[in-house]
Design a protein around this motif. Structure first.
Motif, PDB file in Angstrom:
ATOM      1  N   ARG A  91      72.335  17.869-133.525  1.00  0.00           N
ATOM      2  CA  ARG A  91      72.273  17.618-132.085  1.00  0.00           C
ATOM      3  C   ARG A  91      72.278  16.133-131.786  1.00  0.00           C
ATOM      4  NH1 ARG A  91      68.740  21.756-128.415  1.00  0.00           N
ATOM      5  NH2 ARG A  91      70.037  20.828-126.801  1.00  0.00           N
TER       6      ARG A  91
ATOM      7  N   GLY B 194      62.087  14.020-137.476  1.00  0.00           N
ATOM      8  CA  GLY B 194      61.450  14.279-136.189  1.00  0.00           C
ATOM      9  C   GLY B 194      61.198  15.745-135.943  1.00  0.00           C
ATOM     10  N   ALA B 195      61.802  16.580-136.760  1.00  0.00           N
ATOM     11  CA  ALA B 195      61.577  18.041-136.738  1.00  0.00           C
ATOM     12  C   ALA B 195      62.022  18.748-135.468  1.00  0.00           C
ATOM     13  CB  ALA B 195      60.119  18.376-137.030  1.00  0.00           C
ATOM     14  N   GLU B 196      61.829  18.128-134.311  1.00  0.00           N
ATOM     15  CA  GLU B 196      62.271  18.762-133.077  1.00  0.00           C
ATOM     16  C   GLU B 196      63.140  17.804-132.287  1.00  0.00           C
ATOM     17  OE1 GLU B 196      62.517  21.893-132.791  1.00  0.00           O
ATOM     18  OE2 GLU B 196      61.443  22.141-130.913  1.00  0.00           O
ATOM     19  N   TYR B 197      64.223  18.320-131.783  1.00  0.00           N
ATOM     20  CA  TYR B 197      65.116  17.504-130.972  1.00  0.00           C
ATOM     21  C   TYR B 197      64.539  17.411-129.561  1.00  0.00           C
ATOM     22  CZ  TYR B 197      69.375  15.884-128.725  1.00  0.00           C
ATOM     23  OH  TYR B 197      70.279  15.163-128.020  1.00  0.00           O
ATOM     24  N   PRO B 198      64.472  16.221-128.971  1.00  0.00           N
ATOM     25  CA  PRO B 198      63.922  16.114-127.619  1.00  0.00           C
ATOM     26  C   PRO B 198      64.870  16.759-126.603  1.00  0.00           C
ATOM     27  CG  PRO B 198      64.802  14.004-128.321  1.00  0.00           C
ATOM     28  CD  PRO B 198      64.913  14.915-129.500  1.00  0.00           C
ATOM     29  N   LEU B 199      64.333  17.692-125.831  1.00  0.00           N
ATOM     30  CA  LEU B 199      65.203  18.442-124.925  1.00  0.00           C
ATOM     31  C   LEU B 199      65.371  17.755-123.578  1.00  0.00           C
ATOM     32  CD1 LEU B 199      63.919  22.039-125.646  1.00  0.00           C
ATOM     33  CD2 LEU B 199      65.869  20.871-126.640  1.00  0.00           C
ATOM     34  N   ILE B 200      64.535  16.797-123.287  1.00  0.00           N
ATOM     35  CA  ILE B 200      64.672  16.148-121.986  1.00  0.00           C
ATOM     36  C   ILE B 200      65.148  14.726-122.150  1.00  0.00           C
ATOM     37  CG2 ILE B 200      63.020  17.622-120.791  1.00  0.00           C
ATOM     38  CD1 ILE B 200      60.979  15.378-121.091  1.00  0.00           C
ATOM     39  N   THR B 201      65.867  14.296-121.140  1.00  0.00           N
ATOM     40  CA  THR B 201      66.616  13.047-121.249  1.00  0.00           C
ATOM     41  C   THR B 201      65.730  11.828-121.455  1.00  0.00           C
ATOM     42  OG1 THR B 201      66.582  13.087-118.859  1.00  0.00           O
ATOM     43  CG2 THR B 201      68.603  13.794-119.923  1.00  0.00           C
ATOM     44  N   GLU B 202      64.468  11.888-121.007  1.00  0.00           N
ATOM     45  CA  GLU B 202      63.668  10.669-121.074  1.00  0.00           C
ATOM     46  C   GLU B 202      62.984  10.453-122.418  1.00  0.00           C
ATOM     47  OE1 GLU B 202      61.246  10.216-117.592  1.00  0.00           O
ATOM     48  OE2 GLU B 202      62.998  10.379-116.308  1.00  0.00           O
ATOM     49  N   LYS B 203      63.010  11.488-123.250  1.00  0.00           N
ATOM     50  CA  LYS B 203      62.357  11.308-124.553  1.00  0.00           C
ATOM     51  C   LYS B 203      63.352  10.787-125.574  1.00  0.00           C
ATOM     52  CE  LYS B 203      58.549  14.594-124.327  1.00  0.00           C
ATOM     53  NZ  LYS B 203      57.996  15.813-124.928  1.00  0.00           N
TER      54      LYS B 203
ATOM     55  N   GLY C 237      62.906  10.264-129.591  1.00  0.00           N
ATOM     56  CA  GLY C 237      63.098  11.321-130.577  1.00  0.00           C
ATOM     57  C   GLY C 237      64.459  11.250-131.252  1.00  0.00           C
TER      58      GLY C 237
ATOM     59  N   VAL D  97      54.723  18.229-137.464  1.00  0.00           N
ATOM     60  CA  VAL D  97      55.466  17.247-136.663  1.00  0.00           C
ATOM     61  C   VAL D  97      56.000  17.914-135.405  1.00  0.00           C
ATOM     62  CG1 VAL D  97      57.393  15.646-136.638  1.00  0.00           C
ATOM     63  CG2 VAL D  97      56.104  15.980-138.754  1.00  0.00           C
ATOM     64  N   ALA D  98      56.565  19.099-135.592  1.00  0.00           N
ATOM     65  CA  ALA D  98      57.203  19.771-134.456  1.00  0.00           C
ATOM     66  C   ALA D  98      56.182  20.118-133.391  1.00  0.00           C
ATOM     67  CB  ALA D  98      57.922  21.032-134.939  1.00  0.00           C
TER      68      ALA D  98
ATOM     69  N   LEU E  54      65.255  15.601-115.455  1.00  0.00           N
ATOM     70  CA  LEU E  54      64.884  15.573-116.861  1.00  0.00           C
ATOM     71  C   LEU E  54      65.738  16.529-117.698  1.00  0.00           C
ATOM     72  CD1 LEU E  54      61.010  15.433-116.476  1.00  0.00           C
ATOM     73  CD2 LEU E  54      62.425  13.694-117.549  1.00  0.00           C
TER      74      LEU E  54
ATOM     75  N   LYS F 190      54.902  17.132-131.580  1.00  0.00           N
ATOM     76  CA  LYS F 190      55.921  16.595-130.682  1.00  0.00           C
ATOM     77  C   LYS F 190      56.043  17.436-129.427  1.00  0.00           C
ATOM     78  CE  LYS F 190      60.068  14.506-131.708  1.00  0.00           C
ATOM     79  NZ  LYS F 190      61.238  14.302-132.556  1.00  0.00           N
TER      80      LYS F 190
ATOM     81  N   GLN G 191      56.987  19.951-141.464  1.00  0.00           N
ATOM     82  CA  GLN G 191      57.837  20.017-140.279  1.00  0.00           C
ATOM     83  C   GLN G 191      57.133  20.734-139.119  1.00  0.00           C
ATOM     84  OE1 GLN G 191      60.321  22.984-142.614  1.00  0.00           O
ATOM     85  NE2 GLN G 191      61.158  23.209-140.586  1.00  0.00           N
TER      86      GLN G 191
ATOM     87  N   ALA H  81      64.154  23.571-122.272  1.00  0.00           N
ATOM     88  CA  ALA H  81      64.161  22.210-121.742  1.00  0.00           C
ATOM     89  C   ALA H  81      63.373  22.137-120.430  1.00  0.00           C
ATOM     90  CB  ALA H  81      65.594  21.728-121.517  1.00  0.00           C
TER      91      ALA H  81
ATOM     92  N   GLU I 259      59.852  22.004-121.346  1.00  0.00           N
ATOM     93  CA  GLU I 259      59.534  20.685-121.889  1.00  0.00           C
ATOM     94  C   GLU I 259      59.416  19.670-120.752  1.00  0.00           C
ATOM     95  OE1 GLU I 259      61.039  20.027-125.720  1.00  0.00           O
ATOM     96  OE2 GLU I 259      61.389  17.882-125.423  1.00  0.00           O
TER      97      GLU I 259
END
Lengths: 145, 313, 318, 656, 135
Positions: free
Chosen positions: B87, B43-52, B55, E127-128, E21, E131, E124, E91, E94
């Protein structure tokens, strides 16, 4: 309507003073609890609680200072430790642990005192009377008739 | 020794020099790298917000596969993959809501065993029990830097290396960091162990521009240049790193940096595994040194034959 | 004047108290020389009618052991009370209720249901229970009725003394007998055969202030330090609240005091007091941590009230 | 119980409090119902019990009916308990035989229903009668006071406290762990907002202290332990060997001249060097040299001995041993001060790696005429005069995530002072201050800050610096100006960090020994933050200065004087009175299990392992009763609140 | 320019959504600006990271919508690492992007990648960046 009897042990520095504040603020609440002033909530041990139930209390309330505010540094933690273990025992002894309530109420929390007393009275009212009157052998009867 | 190894997509395509040198070095450390069956992109990037929450599915699936294969740890070299896996794993340990939701989702998985062709539909919930390690941590904690030092076959003391951590190995501190984010030493300790001369420089944990090189390519020139320049100013003759993206920004894109910064005339960048494999006596062909835009080969005394050199340790 | 008349009777008990009586060994001969044992089902064949025929107060001293579990226990307790000048609640069952008293955590029905239906070794599809009376050809067979709860002797008749212990240790029994024979009787209501302090007094382990981070059960502790207070090592010990007199037998063998000598003189309810005392020294301030440590005491009622439930303030499960 | 079998004679007095009580509670009925209650000899109601005639009524009835206990059913005991105790005392009754039944605040004012309130009042009064039946006559516990004080810490706070106590005529011992008194203040150049020279104001005080006949100075010494209780402490002080006889030393400096061992100088924050045998600074008090054995080449196995050889005064004694000195004192003032937060923790500012990044105290030394550069502003790396200096506030402060959550309070002012003094020394230099908020709450503080900006043209940028690094011989500072919204990069010659204040080294360990509580940040905890700010909960211990939290010199000095006044008030009495409602031990029941020992926060209970009983120091006991509740043998019984009293009161409340 | 400050229902909803969020509370920020001082991309931004937080605190959603900052954050976490309150500004960015997506705000799409880069970019990165910025 069932009027529960509630025995209240209040620490002199916080909860008793909170109860006084409820008085000076003329906050009305249910008169079911009667207070016994102790220097610190940590003066109370399970014997006193058991004795109160035995003597007819339907609920027992202990009021102390908020954690960190104890006049005697950490008395309230000692109370908490005793109450925690004793509640497990109450369950084993068939006493609903809800009949014993430990609450931190400061000298400034007259309102919280009143709300707590009303709330606790209702809790006990819903639990019903405890009826610990000693039964005689004849009342009790025997098993295999 | 046998350990699970998650290479990630980039290593199989664009960063084969990282993959090859890793495999070469680990073979020389008698470590058998096992890739989890049927692994996908993390996924390359960790989702930073709770609703995603979606990821989290790929990394957790990878980790669960490691657990199914009875692995207790998984090693990565790609800093991006490392950060995502670590993470995600931490979230499974610490966040009960995410734990429940991700496991509910993964419960519907179907897995077909490639050898027996048996279908598997029931999965235990994944509880974050697999340990995610960066290869540097693995070398320090499992191999041991002292032991590593004893296996060094070549003298690398003339290579003055500026260790570049970038972002993903150090931040966020509580979720990812393999060392203190402001004053890390793990990379330096590793380089010292394989006999390089370590150059300290203040940009080792500053960002290179990251994936902005795809969305706004010009913006990554400055940060990358500052890293390279700082390494150079502090006396390094090469930057070592562990992230294919940093490598892309700082090596592959060097001609574009040169266009913007006229005084810049190129600076070699290496993966730490290339140095490791070389130190352990690997043949130069295995290192993929020909793939670099800025040729690092002058740094390597190619004629130096591992067996002929007495390394003074 | 003849020799004083002695009686020893067992109600709901295990019989250990009689054995303890015999454990005074050769001194039993001195006893025999000094007294006239008129009633002791364990040693001699005296019938209830024989006792009923006695004059009121004819027995000088009766050592009554066992709790009151059924009608027969009650009948004989009342009978012996009438016939005895001095009635001693002898042993833990008679004084505090002891192990039979733990039956008060349920009631007669619960006990019978478990014993005759639910226990793992029972096969009883017809759910046959003992009946109070059964008719057979030879006539009517009867069993004494079982009370709902166990009571101590004191709760059903007036007693003169209590002598706790499960069983009372031989040395204490001999000392009590000597006292009685001397005629220099202590005031009515006294607890005899004990010392006024608690088991800690007799325990040789070193003691210090207590702060407990972990409670352990005996099988969970690797090696017990033979010289340090068991409580300080995390083993629950009822010694601090239990009346002294036994000589700290259990702590001597690395086992926390079980509390068979009953509540110390200064307290009313052994279980409550012990729980309060031991909870007090939990070394934690965080509510969850306190709960965690306190939960390490498995079955606190059974632990702290093991020998004293019927005699306690509540006496039984409500 | 007092009445050996004799029935107690109790008087009940029910107050109307005008209509406050009588308006709801049927007071006549209460008094009437109580008449027949066991133990009650007399019962009446009266309109205002607390009035003169009301009190007289109580007084008369005590005498008339030979009452040996009285219950006043009235308002909360917090209001008039003392009043009625005094009245009863006039009639010859022990004040502990007076009980207040609270039927106003806890009854008539909160329960408007007349019947219910009356029933409750009766129960409350009955419970107090039950208590009174078992009340004993108690006499206050008296304890003598040893009128000598101990002051821990010889900084400005400790010295001020010592002077103020000594000036009241009491003896004082000052214990300081360093070779000289003076603390942090003696290291400062000038002080805000007056810019007077720190040494000029402190040195005379230091000398005064040595000359004061009532003050005994013990430098190079540490408090090992303190036992005992208020008025009667026993102190063990460890006197470290100085290896130089203070009295013989003539301060000729020959020893230091020949000493071959060079170490960083603590007084100058390591910016210069001293010898192993040294005087911390020229005005040090006591004026003597100290041989720092850790840095000395060693007297063994081959003694260097150079210093001893040159000392004509024969003041040097290599065989000096550590001594333990025992003293008796009645009160202790804790003035252990602060330290600066460790620069190593600030990795983003280079940790300790950059010579030209200094903390506030280091810069004080650079500014000071007695400092390593003689007051000339030169940067440590190359001695050049810095033309661009960046000052960074809140270094380690107001940062709950990574460092300290609190504001260090003095940094805004000393940074303004630093920048100003720098400009005074380097007229063409630039001073840039990065700040988050400038806090200048204090007399003449904001005026001082305005002078810095108005007169000295110091540039204040609002933003917190994120990183400092070295490029060539410049320090690059990455900051921001949040007011214009620009990221700012400054090339500085030198950077000064307004480093957070933090607890002094070793203080938590010492406080654990003294049973003085500390807060989460390691600062000493006052007995009450508003009303008892210089007292500890542990009686007889007074607290002052920066050990309680960040503060400036005048505040620290004010606290020192306040603590001294408290000590004076304590010493003004020949005996201390202590409430007698303590928890003694009934030895016949106590077996020395030790459970109550950890219950006592005051250390009043100790286990006598030989006698197997608990011994109670009745002066230390505050009477909370935690031990009484914990004692599994019932051997700890609180006086006038025994278990038996509580049982009777509970019964009266529930069945009465 | 004078702005009439209004924190009404809509503004509160926006603020609460950001908090929800991120699992944090933007009001914890005391505007020291350290995030901006740390940010490697700050020089390219029209609103500094601390200003983004400020705008959220003030409920000024409209001002943030057009900001380049949202697509300049490379989530390197330098801001979060040095923030005295540990606020994760990456965050927050985001979260805001997430909230703006339904409003049709287009940050980036697969077609936006320059063709000559597509061949050389590591997987990567693609993808990144998809995303992060793609709808």
């Amino acid at each position: 309507m069932f009027e529960p009897k509630i025995m209240c042990f209040l620490c002199k520095w916080c909860t008793y003073a909170g109860a006084d504040l409820a008085g000076t603020s003329r906050l009305e609440f249910s008169p079911n609890g009667i207070n016994l002033r102790v220097m610190c909530s940590s003066r109370i041990d399970p014997q006193h609680i058991l004795h109160a139930f035995k003597e007819g209390a339907d609920g027992v309330f202990i009021g102390g200072c908020h954690p960190g505010d104890c006049h005697y540094v950490e008395g309230n933690y000692k109370t908490l430790r005793r109450v925690t273990l004793f509640k497990t025992m109450m369950e084993q002894l068939g006493l609903d642990p809800k009949r014993l309530r430990l609450e931190w109420i400061s000298a400034a929390e007259g309102k919280k005192y009143v709300e707590t007393m009303n709330e606790f009275t209702e809790t006990i009212r819903n639990l019903g009377p405890l009826n610990l009157e000693e039964k005689t052998l004849t009342e009790e009867g025997v098993c295999h008739e | 020794m046998r350990v699970h190894y998650y290479p990630g997509c980039t290593l199989k395509e664009k960063a084969t020099n990282l993959e090859d040198s890793t495999r070469e070095a680990m073979a020389r450390l008698d470590t058998d790298l096992v890739e989890p069956e049927g692994w996908t992109c993390c996924g390359a990037e960790y989702p930073l917000i709770t609703e995603k929450i979606h990821g989290l599915i790929p990394p957790v699936r990878i980790l669960r596969q490691v657990e199914i294969e009875e692995g207790s740890k998984v090693v990565t070299t790609c800093a991006f993959c490392f950060a995502v896996l670590k993470r995600a794993n931490k979230a499974m340990l610490d966040n009960p809501t995410l734990h429940t939701r991700v496991n509910e989702y993964l419960a519907d998985d179907i897995l077909i065993d490639p050898t027996t062709k048996e279908k598997r539909t029931h999965f235990e919930s994944y509880n974050g029990d697999v340990q995610v390690l960066h290869l540097l941590e693995y070398l320090r904690d499992e191999v041991g830097l002292g032991h590593l030092k004893s296996l060094v076959k070549r003298d690398l003391s003339h290579i003055k290396v500026a260790p570049y951590y970038g972002c993903r190995l150090l931040r966020p501190q509580k979720e990812v960091a393999i060392d203190d984010p402001e004053t890390p030493t793990i990379f330096e300790d590793f380089l010292n162990a394989i006999g390089c001369t370590v150059v300290d420089f203040p940009f080792k944990q500053e960002c290179c521009g990251s994936y902005l090189s795809a969305s706004m390519p010009e913006t990554s020139n400055e940060p990358s240049y500052r890293v390279l320049n700082s390494a150079k100013m502090n006396g390094a003759n090469v930057v070592a790193l562990s992230c294919p993206l940093c490598y892309y920004n700082m090596d592959t894109r060097q001609d574009r940096i040169k266009e913007e910064y006229l005084e810049f005339n190129g600076f070699p960048v290496l993966y730490f595994t290339q140095l490791l494999a070389w130190a352990l006596g690997a043949d130069v062909e295995t290192l993929g040194l020909d793939k670099h835009l800025c040729d690092p080969r002058p740094l390597f005394d190619i004629k130096q034959n591992a067996e002929d050199v007495e390394v003074n340790l | 004047m003849g020799k004083p008349k002695f009686a020893i009777y067992w109600a709901a008990s295990c019989g250990g108290c009689e054995i303890a009586f015999l454990d005074i060994r050769e001194k039993i001969l001195d006893v025999d020389r000094a007294v006239d044992l008129v009633f002791c089902p364990c040693l001699m064949d005296t019938k209830y009618e024989d006792v009923e025929k006695m004059a009121d107060g004819e027995i000088d001293v009766c050592l009554f052991n066992g709790a009151i579990r059924n009608e027969e226990n009650l009948h004989i307790a009342q009978l012996l009370r009438r016939k005895s000048k001095v009635l001693v609640a002898y042993g833990s069952c008679a004084s505090e209720g002891c192990i039979p008293g733990l039956g008060n955590l349920t009631d007669d029905e619960g006990i019978c249901r478990y014993s005759f239906e639910e226990s793992p070794s029972t096969v009883n599809p017809e759910k046959v229970h003992p009946q109070k009376s059964t008719s057979i050809e030879a006539g009517e067979l009867t069993l004494p009725g079982m009370f709902k709860y166990v009571r101590t002797l004191e709760q059903v008749v007036d007693i003169d003394y209590k002598m706790p212990g499960c069983p009372p240790v031989a040395a204490q029994i001999w000392a009590v007998i000597q006292t009685i024979l001397s005629g220099d009787l202590p005031p009515k209501g006294s607890v005899i055969g004990v010392s006024p302090k608690t088991v800690c007094e007799e325990c040789d382990r070193s003691k210090d202030e207590k702060r407990i981070k972990e409670f352990l059960r005996p099988h969970e502790i690797g090696e017990v330090d033979p010289d340090i207070c068991l409580l300080e090592q995390g083993l629950v010990c009822n010694g601090p609240g239990t009346q002294a007199g036994c000589g700290a037998l259990c702590p001597q063998v690395n086992m926390g005091c079980r509390g068979c000598y009953g509540p110390a003189e200064g307290i009313k309810d052994l279980g409550g007091k012990l729980a309060g005392a031991i909870a007090s020294v939990i070394e934690a301030d965080d509510p969850e941590e306190i709960q965690r440590i306190s939960d390490q005491i498995v079955d606190p009622v059974g632990t702290f009230y093991r020998f004293s439930l019927p005699g306690s303030i509540l006496g039984r499960k409500i | 119980m007092k009445d050996d079998g004799k029935k107690k004679r109790i008087g009940v007095f029910v107050c109307h409090c005008g209509v406050n009580i009588a308006g709801v509670v049927d007071v006549e009925k209460v008094a009437e119902l109580l008449k027949d209650y066991p133990g009650v000899e007399f019962s009446t109601d009266y309109v205002y019990m607390c009035s003169e005639p009301g009190q007289q009524l109580v007084l008369d009835k005590i005498k008339e009916d030979k009452l040996d206990s009285v219950i006043i059913a009235a308002c909360s005991p917090t209001l008039h308990e003392k009043t009625f105790q005094s009245a009863a005392e006039l009639a010859g009754l022990n004040p502990h035989q007076v009980e207040i039944a609270n039927i106003r605040e806890q009854d008539s004012w909160v329960h408007p229903d007349r019947d219910k309130a009356t029933v409750k009042a009766v129960k409350i009064v009955k419970s107090m009668v039950e208590k009174a039946i078992q009340n004993e006559d108690l006499e206050p516990i008296k304890v003598g006071v040893f009128k000598k004080a101990l002051v821990i810490g010889g900084g400005v706070t400790g010295l001020q406290a010592a002077m103020d106590i000594a000036d009241q005529g009491y003896e004082v011992i000052v214990v300081e762990k360093e070779p000289s008194v003076g603390g942090k203040m003696i290291q400062l150049s000038e002080t805000f907002p007056t810019l007077d020279c720190s040494q000029c104001i402190l040195t005379p005080k230091m000398v005064e202290v040595t000359r004061h006949p009532k003050i005994k100075l013990m430098t190079y010494s540490e408090v090992e332990s303190i036992s005992g209780f208020v008025g009667n402490f026993k102190v063990r002080i460890k006197k470290k060997p100085r290896f130089v006889d203070e009295d013989k030393c003539k301060l000729c400096n020959e020893c230091a001249d020949v000493c071959p061992q060079i170490v960083p100088d603590e007084y100058n924050m390591g910016l210069s060097f001293r010898k192993a045998i040294y005087m911390p600074f020229p005005q040090a008090v006591p004026g003597t040299y100290t041989l720092d054995m850790e840095s000395c080449l060693g007297t063994l196995p081959i003694r260097c001995g150079k210093c001893k050889d040159v000392c004509d005064a024969q003041a040097i004694d290599y065989d000096m041993k550590e001594e333990i000195i025992e003293e008796e004192v009645g009160a202790v003032v804790v003035a252990t001060g602060y330290d600066l937060y460790d620069m190593k923790a600030l990795g983003e500012y280079g940790g300790e790696n950059y010579e030209d990044v200094l903390n506030g105290l280091e810069f004080e030394r650079i500014l000071s005429a007695s400092g390593p550069t003689g007051g000339k502003v030169q940067r440590p790396s190359d001695g050049k005069v810095p033309k661009n200096v960046v000052f960074i506030q809140c270094a380690g402060s107001r940062d709950p995530e990574n460092h300290n959550s609190y504001c260090s309070k003095i940094c805004c002012m000393y940074t303004a002072k630093h920048a100003m003094l720098y400009k005074h020394r380097v007229h063409d230099g630039n001073a840039i201050v990065f700040y988050i908020d400038v806090r200048t709450g204090g007399k003449n503080f904001d005026e001082f800050y305005q002078r810095a900006t108005d007169d000295e043209s110091i540039l204040y940028l609002r933003g917190k610096v994120s990183k400092i690094f070295k490029e060539g011989n410049k320090m690059i500072v990455w900051g921001v100006d949040t007011l214009t919204g620009q990221k700012v990069e400054v090339e500085a010659d030198m950077v000064v960090l307004a480093m957070a204040m933090t607890k002094a080294d070793g203080v938590p360990e010492l406080m654990k020994k003294l049973k003085i509580s500390i807060d989460g940040n390691g600062w000493l905890a006052e007995a009450h933050p508003k009303l008892r700010p210089v007292e500890s909960l542990n009686q007889g211990f007074y607290l002052a200065g920066a050990a309680l939290g960040p503060k400036d010199i005048p505040e620290a000095v004010a606290q020192a004087s306040a603590a001294a006044a408290k000590v004076g008030a304590l010493f003004a009495k020949d005996e201390l009175m202590h409430a007698p409602t303590i928890v003694p031990v009934i030895e016949e029941l106590c077996s020395g299990c030790g459970i109550c020992v950890s219950m006592c926060p005051y250390g009043a209970r100790t286990l006598n392992a030989v006698r197997k009983v608990i011994e109670v120091n009745e002066v230390l006991c505050e009477g909370c009763g935690a031990c009484a509740a914990a004692c599994p043998a019932g051997a700890a019984q609180q006086l006038n609140q025994s278990d038996s009293q509580i049982f009777s009161m509970v019964k009266a409340i529930l069945r009465g | 320019m004078r702005v009439k400050l209004k924190i009404g229902e809509n503004e509160k909803k926006f603020i609460n959504r950001v908090n929800e969020l991120t699992g944090d509370n933007v009001y914890r920020c005391y505007q020291c600006g350290r995030c901006s001082a740390s940010c490697p991309m700050a020089q390219e931004m029209d609103l500094l990271p601390n200003q983004i937080i400020r705008k959220v605190q003030m409920g000024q959603e409209e001002d943030i919508i057009g900001s380049k900052t949202l697509t300049l954050c490379a989530s390197c976490f330098a801001c979060q690492g040095r923030c005295p309150k540990g606020i994760d500004i990456a965050a927050v960015c985001e979260a805001i992007r997430h909230l703006l997506e339904p409003k049709g705000k287009d940050f980036w799409g697969p077609d936006d990648v320059q063709p000559e880069l597509a061949k050389e970019l590591p997987q990567q990165v693609l993808v990144a960046v998809y995303k992060k910025f793609a709808k």
